[in-house]
Design a protein around this motif. Sequence first.
Motif, mmCIF file in Angstrom:
data_model
loop_
_atom_site.group_PDB
_atom_site.id
_atom_site.type_symbol
_atom_site.label_atom_id
_atom_site.label_comp_id
_atom_site.label_asym_id
_atom_site.label_seq_id
_atom_site.Cartn_x
_atom_site.Cartn_y
_atom_site.Cartn_z
ATOM 1 N N MET A 53 -67.247 1.873 -1.749
ATOM 2 C CA MET A 53 -67.459 1.155 -2.563
ATOM 3 C C MET A 53 -66.203 0.665 -3.203
ATOM 4 N N ASP A 54 -65.705 -0.385 -3.858
ATOM 5 C CA ASP A 54 -64.957 -1.990 -3.403
ATOM 6 C C ASP A 54 -63.610 -1.371 -4.315
ATOM 7 N N GLU A 55 -62.730 -1.230 -3.919
ATOM 8 C CA GLU A 55 -61.517 -0.884 -5.218
ATOM 9 C C GLU A 55 -61.292 -2.267 -5.804
ATOM 10 N N PRO A 56 -60.422 -2.445 -7.066
ATOM 11 C CA PRO A 56 -60.725 -3.503 -7.394
ATOM 12 C C PRO A 56 -58.799 -3.496 -6.998
ATOM 13 N N GLU A 57 -58.344 -4.568 -6.584
ATOM 14 C CA GLU A 57 -56.423 -4.805 -6.611
ATOM 15 C C GLU A 57 -56.096 -5.185 -7.642
ATOM 16 N N ALA A 58 -54.809 -3.595 -8.163
ATOM 17 C CA ALA A 58 -53.744 -3.603 -9.046
ATOM 18 C C ALA A 58 -53.745 -4.791 -10.361
ATOM 19 N N GLY A 59 -54.395 -4.516 -11.543
ATOM 20 C CA GLY A 59 -54.135 -5.767 -12.148
ATOM 21 C C GLY A 59 -55.107 -6.357 -12.654
ATOM 22 N N LYS A 60 -55.837 -6.327 -11.660
ATOM 23 C CA LYS A 60 -57.276 -7.446 -11.617
ATOM 24 C C LYS A 60 -58.588 -7.451 -12.600
ATOM 25 N N GLU A 61 -58.495 -5.640 -12.365
ATOM 26 C CA GLU A 61 -59.830 -5.973 -13.352
ATOM 27 C C GLU A 61 -59.065 -5.348 -14.762
ATOM 28 N N ARG A 62 -60.466 -6.511 -15.272
ATOM 29 C CA ARG A 62 -60.235 -6.243 -17.488
ATOM 30 C C ARG A 62 -61.310 -6.017 -18.009
ATOM 31 N N GLY A 63 -61.211 -5.444 -19.149
ATOM 32 C CA GLY A 63 -62.637 -5.698 -19.546
ATOM 33 C C GLY A 63 -63.633 -4.445 -19.063
ATOM 34 N N ARG A 64 -64.559 -4.461 -19.599
ATOM 35 C CA ARG A 64 -65.889 -3.424 -18.889
ATOM 36 C C ARG A 64 -66.669 -3.821 -17.991
ATOM 37 N N LYS A 65 -67.378 -3.174 -17.388
ATOM 38 C CA LYS A 65 -68.362 -2.994 -16.303
ATOM 39 C C LYS A 65 -69.272 -3.621 -16.172
ATOM 40 N N ALA A 66 -70.534 -4.049 -16.235
ATOM 41 C CA ALA A 66 -71.152 -4.412 -16.068
ATOM 42 C C ALA A 66 -72.528 -3.646 -15.774
ATOM 43 N N VAL A 67 -72.753 -2.833 -15.056
ATOM 44 C CA VAL A 67 -74.165 -2.541 -14.640
ATOM 45 C C VAL A 67 -75.704 -2.575 -14.673
ATOM 46 N N PRO A 68 -76.471 -2.709 -13.757
ATOM 47 C CA PRO A 68 -78.197 -2.260 -14.078
ATOM 48 C C PRO A 68 -77.982 -1.053 -14.490
ATOM 49 N N LEU A 69 -79.400 -0.381 -14.962
ATOM 50 C CA LEU A 69 -79.792 1.044 -14.367
ATOM 51 C C LEU A 69 -81.138 0.945 -14.834
ATOM 52 N N ARG A 70 -81.919 1.356 -14.179
ATOM 53 C CA ARG A 70 -83.386 1.973 -13.692
ATOM 54 C C ARG A 70 -83.181 3.343 -14.469
ATOM 55 N N ILE A 71 -83.951 3.215 -15.345
ATOM 56 C CA ILE A 71 -84.282 4.471 -16.530
ATOM 57 C C ILE A 71 -85.799 4.721 -16.509
ATOM 58 N N ASP A 72 -86.221 6.423 -15.998
ATOM 59 C CA ASP A 72 -87.950 6.213 -16.985
ATOM 60 C C ASP A 72 -87.497 6.039 -17.916
ATOM 61 N N PRO A 73 -88.835 5.392 -18.970
ATOM 62 C CA PRO A 73 -89.408 4.696 -19.913
ATOM 63 C C PRO A 73 -88.920 6.497 -21.052
ATOM 64 N N ALA A 74 -89.745 7.463 -20.576
ATOM 65 C CA ALA A 74 -89.109 8.456 -21.242
ATOM 66 C C ALA A 74 -88.163 8.935 -21.741
ATOM 67 N N VAL A 75 -87.357 8.841 -20.456
ATOM 68 C CA VAL A 75 -85.493 9.492 -20.691
ATOM 69 C C VAL A 75 -84.880 8.173 -21.859
ATOM 70 N N TYR A 76 -85.114 7.448 -21.503
ATOM 71 C CA TYR A 76 -84.810 6.370 -22.250
ATOM 72 C C TYR A 76 -85.519 6.569 -23.573
ATOM 73 N N GLN A 77 -85.879 6.591 -24.450
ATOM 74 C CA GLN A 77 -86.255 6.692 -25.172
ATOM 75 C C GLN A 77 -86.050 8.280 -25.972
ATOM 76 N N ALA A 78 -85.789 9.087 -25.279
ATOM 77 C CA ALA A 78 -85.397 10.368 -25.224
ATOM 78 C C ALA A 78 -83.575 10.443 -25.390
ATOM 79 N N LEU A 79 -83.164 9.114 -24.507
ATOM 80 C CA LEU A 79 -81.211 9.769 -24.983
ATOM 81 C C LEU A 79 -81.472 8.214 -26.612
#
Length: 77
Positions: A1-27
């Motif tokens: 896993m790549d580590e960000p350089e100190a002070g370079k990463e800002r804001g939020r990280k977007a992560v695509p997620l594949r999830i079972d539809p029934a689990v998504y509905q419960a969530l």
Amino acid sequence: MDEPEAGKERGRKAVPLRIDPAVYQALAKWAADDLRSVNAQIEFLLRRALDDAGRMPAKVRPMRGPGRPPGGADSPS
């Protein structure tokens, strides 16, 4: 896993997620019951799991509570 350089990463990280539809509905229902978005519910659960496992980084900012943020358009003037 790549580590960000100190002070370079800002804001939020977007992560695509594949999830079972029934689990998504419960969530989604759980998130609605807690007045959170599905995204906020996932982050809440991941943070709780990290904390329970003793793996929460010390420098992580706390999440704000559930519901609408204070000072929104619906608040009395």
